[in-house]
Design an enzyme around this catalytic site. Structure first.
Site, mmCIF file in Angstrom:
data_model
loop_
_atom_site.group_PDB
_atom_site.id
_atom_site.type_symbol
_atom_site.label_atom_id
_atom_site.label_comp_id
_atom_site.label_asym_id
_atom_site.label_seq_id
_atom_site.Cartn_x
_atom_site.Cartn_y
_atom_site.Cartn_z
ATOM 1 N N LYS A 9 9.680 78.422 -5.576
ATOM 2 C CA LYS A 9 9.736 79.381 -6.429
ATOM 3 C C LYS A 9 9.462 80.694 -5.801
ATOM 4 O O LYS A 9 9.078 80.749 -4.536
ATOM 5 C CB LYS A 9 8.891 78.876 -7.672
ATOM 6 C CG LYS A 9 9.211 77.844 -8.254
ATOM 7 C CD LYS A 9 8.310 77.444 -9.309
ATOM 8 C CE LYS A 9 8.596 76.154 -10.449
ATOM 9 N NZ LYS A 9 7.666 76.063 -11.383
ATOM 10 N N TYR A 49 15.846 76.007 -17.441
ATOM 11 C CA TYR A 49 14.631 75.933 -18.394
ATOM 12 C C TYR A 49 14.784 75.451 -19.739
ATOM 13 O O TYR A 49 13.792 75.827 -20.692
ATOM 14 C CB TYR A 49 13.540 76.707 -18.050
ATOM 15 C CG TYR A 49 12.503 76.467 -16.635
ATOM 16 C CD1 TYR A 49 12.245 75.428 -16.294
ATOM 17 C CD2 TYR A 49 12.349 77.597 -15.681
ATOM 18 C CE1 TYR A 49 11.456 74.847 -15.270
ATOM 19 C CE2 TYR A 49 11.781 77.297 -14.597
ATOM 20 C CZ TYR A 49 11.063 76.035 -14.320
ATOM 21 O OH TYR A 49 10.576 75.843 -13.067
ATOM 22 N N ASN A 112 3.223 77.788 -9.475
ATOM 23 C CA ASN A 112 2.869 76.576 -9.103
ATOM 24 C C ASN A 112 3.965 76.379 -7.757
ATOM 25 O O ASN A 112 4.252 75.083 -7.689
ATOM 26 C CB ASN A 112 2.863 75.335 -10.202
ATOM 27 C CG ASN A 112 4.146 75.449 -10.987
ATOM 28 O OD1 ASN A 112 5.248 76.020 -10.662
ATOM 29 N ND2 ASN A 112 4.294 74.483 -11.873
ATOM 30 N N HIS A 115 9.501 73.878 -7.699
ATOM 31 C CA HIS A 115 10.033 73.036 -8.692
ATOM 32 C C HIS A 115 10.905 71.852 -8.222
ATOM 33 O O HIS A 115 11.308 71.819 -7.111
ATOM 34 C CB HIS A 115 11.157 73.771 -9.597
ATOM 35 C CG HIS A 115 12.242 72.870 -10.347
ATOM 36 N ND1 HIS A 115 11.690 72.340 -11.560
ATOM 37 C CD2 HIS A 115 13.423 72.517 -10.123
ATOM 38 C CE1 HIS A 115 12.619 71.785 -12.099
ATOM 39 N NE2 HIS A 115 13.775 71.866 -11.226
ATOM 40 N N GLU A 126 20.658 69.725 -13.066
ATOM 41 C CA GLU A 126 20.255 70.840 -12.177
ATOM 42 C C GLU A 126 20.833 71.152 -10.795
ATOM 43 O O GLU A 126 21.239 72.416 -10.426
ATOM 44 C CB GLU A 126 18.796 70.821 -11.862
ATOM 45 C CG GLU A 126 17.913 70.788 -13.010
ATOM 46 C CD GLU A 126 16.530 70.371 -13.080
ATOM 47 O OE1 GLU A 126 16.009 70.061 -11.717
ATOM 48 O OE2 GLU A 126 15.676 70.378 -13.932
HETATM 49 N N1 LIG Z 1 1.081 75.575 -20.582
HETATM 50 C C1 LIG Z 1 1.602 75.976 -19.751
HETATM 51 N N2 LIG Z 1 1.514 77.526 -19.563
HETATM 52 C C2 LIG Z 1 2.090 78.110 -18.709
HETATM 53 N N3 LIG Z 1 3.050 77.745 -18.033
HETATM 54 C C3 LIG Z 1 3.596 76.335 -18.015
HETATM 55 C C4 LIG Z 1 2.774 75.605 -19.052
HETATM 56 N N4 LIG Z 1 3.403 74.570 -18.727
HETATM 57 C C5 LIG Z 1 4.326 74.564 -17.736
HETATM 58 N N5 LIG Z 1 4.557 75.941 -17.478
HETATM 59 C C6 LIG Z 1 5.431 76.442 -16.578
HETATM 60 O O1 LIG Z 1 6.722 76.202 -16.990
HETATM 61 C C7 LIG Z 1 7.326 75.104 -15.597
HETATM 62 C C8 LIG Z 1 8.075 73.960 -16.174
HETATM 63 O O2 LIG Z 1 7.243 73.079 -16.939
HETATM 64 P P1 LIG Z 1 7.443 71.332 -16.817
HETATM 65 O O3 LIG Z 1 6.802 70.819 -17.998
HETATM 66 O O4 LIG Z 1 8.793 71.214 -16.551
HETATM 67 O O5 LIG Z 1 6.561 71.365 -15.454
HETATM 68 P P2 LIG Z 1 7.123 70.526 -14.159
HETATM 69 O O6 LIG Z 1 8.241 69.947 -14.240
HETATM 70 O O7 LIG Z 1 5.864 70.070 -13.402
HETATM 71 O O8 LIG Z 1 7.515 72.092 -13.412
HETATM 72 P P3 LIG Z 1 9.035 72.505 -12.883
HETATM 73 O O9 LIG Z 1 10.105 72.117 -14.022
HETATM 74 O O10 LIG Z 1 8.730 73.951 -12.742
HETATM 75 O O11 LIG Z 1 9.331 71.449 -11.870
HETATM 76 C C9 LIG Z 1 5.743 74.520 -14.986
HETATM 77 O O12 LIG Z 1 6.389 74.590 -13.612
HETATM 78 C C10 LIG Z 1 5.205 76.101 -14.939
HETATM 79 O O13 LIG Z 1 5.330 76.836 -14.160
HETATM 80 MG MG LIG Z 2 10.131 70.417 -15.250
#
Ligand SMILES: Nc1ncnc2c1ncn2[C@@H]1O[C@H](COP(=O)(O)OP(=O)(O)OP(=O)(O)O)[C@@H](O)[C@H]1O
Ligand SMILES: [Mg+2]
Length: 149
Positions: A9, A49, A112, A115, A126
């Site tokens: 990211k 997303y 974080n 992805h 994706e």
């Molecule tokens: N409660 C939250 N507050 C702020 N940002 C969040 C929150 N939950 C998720 N995100 C953001 O949205 C992204 C997508 O959330 P998801 O639940 O898909 O987590 P993930 O699958 O671990 O991450 P990613 O899809 O980015 O790999 C997260 O990586 C994070 O950056």
């Molecule tokens: Mg995710």
């Protein structure tokens, strides 16, 4: 063999962690079959997303992922989806185990670093969102007989 989608990211790129992430994927035994740097635009971010479209953090997430260039990859291996999710760690870096990318390099759920696709279905979706079929390279990698029984 499975294929999954992985992305460093914008924070990972700016913090100089592209090599670190790639190195961890390589050392694990995953095979990189596609890779490019791009700057994601709003429309692609929303599409990528879309499962989070109704969440309160959606706009912040779109702003974050479009805030700078990213490095997108397709990686291949046995159970690659699960393997990469384990390697990157829990969504929230505060909870991510040490030894994982997020556990070692993150401090905030909204920054974080990486992805990775969370299922085979999202991996397929994706991958096709970010890569044309002719950008994915089929090749055999030496040493595979020492990785897999
Ligand atoms: N409660 C939250 N507050 C702020 N940002 C969040 C929150 N939950 C998720 N995100 C953001 O949205 C992204 C997508 O959330 P998801 O639940 O898909 O987590 P993930 O699958 O671990 O991450 P990613 O899809 O980015 O790999 C997260 O990586 C994070 O950056
Ligand atoms: Mg995710």
């Amino acid at each position: 063999m499975e294929r999954t989608f992985v992305m460093v990211k914008p924070d990972g790129v700016q913090r100089g962690l592209i090599g670190e992430v790639i190195s961890r994927l390589e050392r694990k035994g995953l095979k990189i079959v596609a890779m490019k740097m791009l700057w994601i635009q709003e429309e692609l971010a929303r599409e990528h997303y879309m499962e989070h479209a109704e969440k309160p953090f959606f706009q912040a997430l779109v702003d974050y992922i479009t805030s700078g260039p990213v490095v997108a990859m397709v990686v291949e291996g046995k159970e690659a989806v699960k393997v990469v999710r384990t390697l990157i760690g829990a969504t929230n870096p505060i909870e991510a185990a040490p030894g994982t990318v997020r556990g070692d390099f993150g401090m905030d759920i909204g920054r974080n670093v990486v992805h990775a696709s969370d299922s085979l279905e999202s991996a397929e979706r994706e991958i096709s969102l970010f890569f044309n079929a002719d950008e994915i390279v089929d090749y055999s990698k030496s040493g595979e007989e020492w990785l897999y029984e």
